[in-house]
Design a protein around this motif. Structure first.
Motif, PDB file in Angstrom:
ATOM      1  N   ILE A  44       0.831  -1.207   0.000  1.00  0.00           N
ATOM      2  CA  ILE A  44       0.000   0.000   0.000  1.00  0.00           C
ATOM      3  C   ILE A  44       0.864   1.255   0.000  1.00  0.00           C
ATOM      4  N   GLU A  45       1.995   1.195   0.666  1.00  0.00           N
ATOM      5  CA  GLU A  45       2.870   2.355   0.750  1.00  0.00           C
ATOM      6  C   GLU A  45       3.432   2.779  -0.607  1.00  0.00           C
ATOM      7  N   LEU A  46       3.470   1.875  -1.574  1.00  0.00           N
ATOM      8  CA  LEU A  46       4.024   2.189  -2.890  1.00  0.00           C
ATOM      9  C   LEU A  46       2.976   2.661  -3.898  1.00  0.00           C
ATOM     10  N   LEU A  47       1.695   2.524  -3.563  1.00  0.00           N
ATOM     11  CA  LEU A  47       0.650   2.939  -4.492  1.00  0.00           C
ATOM     12  C   LEU A  47       0.664   4.456  -4.677  1.00  0.00           C
ATOM     13  N   GLY A  48       0.400   4.909  -5.886  1.00  0.00           N
ATOM     14  CA  GLY A  48       0.349   6.337  -6.177  1.00  0.00           C
ATOM     15  C   GLY A  48       1.653   6.918  -6.690  1.00  0.00           C
ATOM     16  N   ARG A  49       2.697   6.138  -6.696  1.00  0.00           N
ATOM     17  CA  ARG A  49       3.984   6.620  -7.214  1.00  0.00           C
ATOM     18  C   ARG A  49       4.069   6.362  -8.711  1.00  0.00           C
ATOM     19  N   SER A  50       4.953   7.064  -9.385  1.00  0.00           N
ATOM     20  CA  SER A  50       5.173   6.826 -10.809  1.00  0.00           C
ATOM     21  C   SER A  50       5.718   5.415 -11.000  1.00  0.00           C
ATOM     22  N   MET A  51       5.075   4.690 -11.891  1.00  0.00           N
ATOM     23  CA  MET A  51       5.460   3.298 -12.097  1.00  0.00           C
ATOM     24  C   MET A  51       6.667   3.212 -13.029  1.00  0.00           C
ATOM     25  N   THR A  52       7.783   2.840 -12.459  1.00  0.00           N
ATOM     26  CA  THR A  52       9.005   2.612 -13.224  1.00  0.00           C
ATOM     27  C   THR A  52       9.310   1.119 -13.161  1.00  0.00           C
ATOM     28  N   PRO A  53      10.123   0.617 -14.060  1.00  0.00           N
ATOM     29  CA  PRO A  53      10.449  -0.817 -14.005  1.00  0.00           C
ATOM     30  C   PRO A  53      11.056  -1.242 -12.663  1.00  0.00           C
ATOM     31  N   SER A  54      11.897  -0.419 -12.090  1.00  0.00           N
ATOM     32  CA  SER A  54      12.512  -0.802 -10.813  1.00  0.00           C
ATOM     33  C   SER A  54      11.493  -0.777  -9.672  1.00  0.00           C
ATOM     34  N   LEU A  55      10.558   0.182  -9.698  1.00  0.00           N
ATOM     35  CA  LEU A  55       9.528   0.221  -8.668  1.00  0.00           C
ATOM     36  C   LEU A  55       8.592  -0.977  -8.818  1.00  0.00           C
ATOM     37  N   PHE A  56       8.269  -1.328 -10.052  1.00  0.00           N
ATOM     38  CA  PHE A  56       7.405  -2.485 -10.267  1.00  0.00           C
ATOM     39  C   PHE A  56       8.080  -3.765  -9.802  1.00  0.00           C
ATOM     40  N   ALA A  57       9.378  -3.896 -10.048  1.00  0.00           N
ATOM     41  CA  ALA A  57      10.113  -5.070  -9.576  1.00  0.00           C
ATOM     42  C   ALA A  57      10.115  -5.130  -8.044  1.00  0.00           C
ATOM     43  N   ALA A  58      10.275  -3.977  -7.408  1.00  0.00           N
ATOM     44  CA  ALA A  58      10.228  -3.929  -5.939  1.00  0.00           C
ATOM     45  C   ALA A  58       8.839  -4.317  -5.431  1.00  0.00           C
ATOM     46  N   TRP A  59       7.815  -3.867  -6.143  1.00  0.00           N
ATOM     47  CA  TRP A  59       6.439  -4.174  -5.772  1.00  0.00           C
ATOM     48  C   TRP A  59       6.181  -5.670  -5.860  1.00  0.00           C
ATOM     49  N   GLN A  60       6.641  -6.312  -6.945  1.00  0.00           N
ATOM     50  CA  GLN A  60       6.495  -7.755  -7.097  1.00  0.00           C
ATOM     51  C   GLN A  60       7.213  -8.493  -5.973  1.00  0.00           C
ATOM     52  N   GLN A  61       8.410  -8.032  -5.638  1.00  0.00           N
ATOM     53  CA  GLN A  61       9.184  -8.679  -4.576  1.00  0.00           C
ATOM     54  C   GLN A  61       8.511  -8.511  -3.216  1.00  0.00           C
ATOM     55  N   LEU A  62       7.962  -7.327  -2.954  1.00  0.00           N
ATOM     56  CA  LEU A  62       7.251  -7.103  -1.690  1.00  0.00           C
ATOM     57  C   LEU A  62       6.059  -8.038  -1.551  1.00  0.00           C
ATOM     58  N   GLY A  83      -3.504  -7.650 -17.666  1.00  0.00           N
ATOM     59  CA  GLY A  83      -4.095  -6.478 -18.293  1.00  0.00           C
ATOM     60  C   GLY A  83      -3.216  -5.927 -19.395  1.00  0.00           C
ATOM     61  N   SER A  84      -3.813  -5.074 -20.189  1.00  0.00           N
ATOM     62  CA  SER A  84      -3.088  -4.453 -21.296  1.00  0.00           C
ATOM     63  C   SER A  84      -2.252  -3.282 -20.784  1.00  0.00           C
ATOM     64  N   VAL A  85      -1.445  -2.719 -21.656  1.00  0.00           N
ATOM     65  CA  VAL A  85      -0.611  -1.571 -21.303  1.00  0.00           C
ATOM     66  C   VAL A  85      -1.494  -0.392 -20.892  1.00  0.00           C
ATOM     67  N   ASP A  86      -2.587  -0.186 -21.617  1.00  0.00           N
ATOM     68  CA  ASP A  86      -3.494   0.917 -21.277  1.00  0.00           C
ATOM     69  C   ASP A  86      -4.166   0.709 -19.924  1.00  0.00           C
ATOM     70  N   GLU A  87      -4.523  -0.517 -19.592  1.00  0.00           N
ATOM     71  CA  GLU A  87      -5.119  -0.790 -18.286  1.00  0.00           C
ATOM     72  C   GLU A  87      -4.111  -0.547 -17.169  1.00  0.00           C
ATOM     73  N   ILE A  88      -2.871  -0.913 -17.408  1.00  0.00           N
ATOM     74  CA  ILE A  88      -1.831  -0.672 -16.405  1.00  0.00           C
ATOM     75  C   ILE A  88      -1.627   0.824 -16.201  1.00  0.00           C
ATOM     76  N   ARG A  89      -1.621   1.590 -17.296  1.00  0.00           N
ATOM     77  CA  ARG A  89      -1.459   3.048 -17.193  1.00  0.00           C
ATOM     78  C   ARG A  89      -2.590   3.706 -16.425  1.00  0.00           C
TER      79      ARG A  89
END
Length: 131
Positions: A44-62, A83-89
């Motif tokens: 929950i603490e990571l929600l709302g941040r700009s999604m970068t590949p490194s942040l997404f990798a950290a999110w998956q690991q968490l 989901g599609s790229v547009d759904e992720i955005r």
């Protein structure tokens, strides 16, 4: 073993109980449980941040670490976005989590009964649906 549904009070099977526990873990902020301050997912603490590949990798690991740490009946194999790229955005993406289901894991018996896949969707709250 059976559990109790936290919303209805009905008796649920072991797999549904462990999925319910995973949702509770991931939707709980770290330090929000008074007598167990280290409990929570940290997601929950990571929600709302700009999604970068490194942040997404950290999110998956968490997510994988939180489930492995707090729900001994599940052992995460992988976490992949759905989901599609547009759904992720637009923030409507979900996650497919593949895990080993070990019904007696809380008793120290880590025998895998089966591999389960469940989807977490974040639109309108976190929900888990087993497949």
């Amino acid at each position: 073993m059976a559990g109790i549904d936290r919303r209805t009070g009905a008796i649920i099977d072991d797999l549904s109980s462990s999925l319910q526990a995973a949702v509770f873990i991931l939707s709980t902020r770290i330090s929000s449980v008074v007598l167990l301050r280290e409990f929570g997912g940290g997601v929950i603490e990571l929600l709302g941040r700009s999604m970068t590949p490194s942040l997404f990798a950290a999110w998956q690991q968490l997510i994988a670490t939180a489930i492995d740490l707090w729900e001994p009946r599940l052992s995460v194999r992988r976490v992949v976005p759905t989901g599609s790229v547009d759904e992720i955005r637009t923030g409507k993406a979900g996650l497919l989590i593949e895990a080993d289901f070990r019904p007696r894991g809380h008793l120290g018996d880590y025998t895998v009964e089966r591999v389960v896949g469940f989807t977490l969707s974040f639109g309108g709250g976190i929900r888990a649906v087993a497949s």
